[in-house]
Enzyme design. Sequence first.
Site, PDB file in Angstrom:
ATOM      1  N   LYS A   1       5.492   1.738  -3.029  1.00 52.68           N
ATOM      2  CA  LYS A   1       5.280   3.034  -3.570  1.00 52.68           C
ATOM      3  C   LYS A   1       5.672   3.096  -5.085  1.00 52.68           C
ATOM      4  O   LYS A   1       6.295   2.349  -5.600  1.00 52.68           O
ATOM      5  CB  LYS A   1       6.248   4.217  -3.070  1.00 52.68           C
ATOM      6  CG  LYS A   1       6.147   5.669  -3.327  1.00 52.68           C
ATOM      7  CD  LYS A   1       5.129   6.136  -2.153  1.00 52.68           C
ATOM      8  CE  LYS A   1       4.700   7.475  -2.481  1.00 52.68           C
ATOM      9  NZ  LYS A   1       3.946   8.335  -1.331  1.00 52.68           N
TER      10      LYS A   1
ATOM     11  N   GLY B   1      -2.979   8.089  -4.093  1.00 57.46           N
ATOM     12  CA  GLY B   1      -2.224   9.530  -4.900  1.00 57.46           C
ATOM     13  C   GLY B   1      -1.213   9.675  -4.113  1.00 57.46           C
ATOM     14  O   GLY B   1      -0.696   9.156  -3.016  1.00 57.46           O
ATOM     15  N   ASP B   2      -0.460  10.634  -4.706  1.00 53.26           N
ATOM     16  CA  ASP B   2       0.837  11.105  -4.056  1.00 53.26           C
ATOM     17  C   ASP B   2       0.992  12.470  -4.608  1.00 53.26           C
ATOM     18  O   ASP B   2       0.156  13.074  -5.574  1.00 53.26           O
ATOM     19  CB  ASP B   2       2.098  10.720  -4.018  1.00 53.26           C
ATOM     20  CG  ASP B   2       3.112  10.893  -3.130  1.00 53.26           C
ATOM     21  OD1 ASP B   2       2.998  10.745  -1.801  1.00 53.26           O
ATOM     22  OD2 ASP B   2       4.083  11.488  -3.843  1.00 53.26           O
TER      23      ASP B   2
ATOM     24  N   GLN C   1       7.286   3.873   3.769  1.00 56.18           N
ATOM     25  CA  GLN C   1       5.828   3.442   3.876  1.00 56.18           C
ATOM     26  C   GLN C   1       5.632   2.009   4.703  1.00 56.18           C
ATOM     27  O   GLN C   1       4.574   1.948   5.364  1.00 56.18           O
ATOM     28  CB  GLN C   1       5.487   3.244   2.417  1.00 56.18           C
ATOM     29  CG  GLN C   1       3.934   3.046   2.260  1.00 56.18           C
ATOM     30  CD  GLN C   1       3.330   4.482   2.378  1.00 56.18           C
ATOM     31  OE1 GLN C   1       3.664   5.170   1.650  1.00 56.18           O
ATOM     32  NE2 GLN C   1       2.243   4.709   2.860  1.00 56.18           N
TER      33      GLN C   1
ATOM     34  N   THR D   1      -4.861  13.277   5.602  1.00 57.86           N
ATOM     35  CA  THR D   1      -3.479  13.548   5.766  1.00 57.86           C
ATOM     36  C   THR D   1      -3.428  14.870   6.382  1.00 57.86           C
ATOM     37  O   THR D   1      -2.568  14.879   7.439  1.00 57.86           O
ATOM     38  CB  THR D   1      -2.708  13.444   4.378  1.00 57.86           C
ATOM     39  OG1 THR D   1      -2.933  12.516   3.903  1.00 57.86           O
ATOM     40  CG2 THR D   1      -1.303  13.298   4.755  1.00 57.86           C
TER      41      THR D   1
ATOM     42  N   LYS E   1       1.014  -1.298   0.012  1.00 59.02           N
ATOM     43  CA  LYS E   1       0.017  -0.071  -0.019  1.00 59.02           C
ATOM     44  C   LYS E   1       0.888   1.208  -0.125  1.00 59.02           C
ATOM     45  O   LYS E   1       1.835   1.262   0.841  1.00 59.02           O
ATOM     46  CB  LYS E   1      -0.762   0.136   1.278  1.00 59.02           C
ATOM     47  CG  LYS E   1      -1.826   1.128   1.338  1.00 59.02           C
ATOM     48  CD  LYS E   1      -3.218   0.878   0.583  1.00 59.02           C
ATOM     49  CE  LYS E   1      -3.947   1.918   0.302  1.00 59.02           C
ATOM     50  NZ  LYS E   1      -3.795   2.521  -0.909  1.00 59.02           N
TER      51      LYS E   1
END
Length: 449
Positions: free
Chosen positions: A126, A165-166, A111, A209, A90
Site C-alpha cells: 500500500k 487507486g484508493d 491487503q 469494488t 499489489k
Amino acid sequence: MSYVDEVLQMVVEKNPAQPEFHQAVKEVLESIRVVIDQNEEVYRRDALLERIVTPERQILFRVPWVDDKGNVQVNNGYRVQFNSAIGPYKGGLRLHPSVNLSIIKFLGFEQIFKNSLTGLMIGGGKGGADFDPKGKSDREIMAFCQSFISELYKYLGANTDVPAGDIGTGAREIGYMYGQYKKMTGLYEGVFTGKGLSYGGSLARKEATGFGLLYLTAEMLKCNGKDIAGKTIAVSGAGNVAIYAIKKAQQLGAKVVTCSDSTGWIYDPEGIDLDLLREVKENKRARLDAYAAARPCAQYHAGKYFGGGGLWNVKVDVALPCATQNELELEDAKALVANGCMAVAEGANMPTTLEATEYLQKNGVLFCPGKAANAGGVATSALEMSQNSGRLSWTFEKVDRTLQDIMINIFHNLDDAAKKYGLDGNYVAGANIAGFLKVAEAMTAQGIV
Ligand code: NDP
C-alpha cells in the site's frame, strides 16, 4: 504468555504511535489465535508471526512540487511493500492529508490477507502521500503525481509492485502517474491498475469494488435464508466504492437511502438518485448539499455522520460503510441493532471499530469484514494485470461474471474456514483464517526470507 500475545506486545513496542496499525494487527491475530495455538511450535520456530507483521520493505520519500502561485510544496510519500509470498506487491495509493505511516501500514497489512482471499497471485502492499487533491488545479495534480512517481518508479514493475487507486487517487491521478512511469522507464507495461480504457485499463474495474461488495452481501444473505431484494440499505461515502455499491444494490432490487462525504450526509427516503449523485460528486466535484438542493425529498445534515446520532441511526436492514476507516463506532452499532439491522458488510477498509464489530457480532448481525467484502477491486485489478500480460481486453460481461464468481467463492471460503474451526458465522475469523493459511503456507515453503 502465548505466541500471539508476545507478538501483539512486540508490535506495539516496536511501532510506537501507530494506532491504526496496532488495531489491524490485533484484529487479525486475535481472530486466528485458534490456528496459531494448534501449530504454535512450527510458527514460533520460523518466527512466522514476527515476519508477517513486519513489512519486507518501507519506502519513505520527499515529494516536492510547485503550485500555481510558484510556491514550492513538499509532501511525504510512502510505499510499504508488505508481503510478496504469493505474488508481486499489489495495493492502492491513498492521497489524503490524514495519510501517515500507521495508516499505510494498516492498509498494507490488511491487503496481504485480502489479496490471498481472492485466490489470485498477488502479494500485499500500500502507499500514498499526505497530499490533498481537493481544490488543486489539474496542473498541480499533474505536478504532484509526476514528482511522486519520479522517486517511486525505482521500486515498481509489472512483476514487482503494481499500485492502484484508493481515496483521492482516481482515473486522472493514475493517468498522470502511469505517464510519468513510462517516461522514466521507457516501458509500456501493466504497472498500474485502474488505468483508462484507451491505455490498458480493464472494463468493469471502476465498478468492481462496489459491485463485488453487493455480490458478496447478496450471497451472505442468501446463505442465511434472506434475500437482498426489497431491503433498505444505508451506505456511507459518495466516492468510487459507494457510487457503484449504490448502483448494484438498486439493480438487485434494494433501496439505498443514505450516503455521505467529508462535509455531511444525505437521507433520501425515496432512494438515492444515482444520476444526480454522480453529477454532483463525479462531474462537479461538489459537496453533498448540492444533492439536497436539487432534490426536495432529500435531507442534508452537515457535519460528522458517525459516532452517534448520524447516518447509522436511520432504520435500515443492511449497512454498507464505504468511506474510510473507523467510521462506524460503538454508538452507531447500538443504533443499527436497535433498529433491527440484519447485516453489515464493509466496502471501506476497517470502517468499523473493534468494539462496534464485537457488538454487532454478539447481537446476531451478519458481519463481513472489508478484506473479504471489498476484495472485488483488487481481484479485478489482478484481472487487469492478466489482460495486460496477454495484450488482451475482455468484455465487460466477462470481467463482471468472473468478479461475481470470485466474490461468491470468497464468501464460501471464509464461511467454510469459520465452520472448520468451530466459529460458525464468525466471518471476521473465517476471512482472517482463510487469508492467513495460504500466505503462511507459502512463507513456510519459501524458507526464512
Ligand atoms: P474515494 O476518494 O472515491 O471516496 C471516498 C469517499 O469517502 C468520499 O465521498 C469522501 O468524501 C469520503 N471520505 C474520505 N475520507 C473521509 C473522512 N476522513 N471523513 C469523512 N468522509 C471521508 O475513495 P474510494 O471510494 O475509492 O475508497 C473508499 C474506501 O474504500 C477506502 O477505505 C478505500 O481504502 C476502500 N477501498 C477502495 C477500493 C477501490 O477500488 N477504490 C478497493 C478496496 C477498498 P469527499 O467526497 O468529501 O472527498
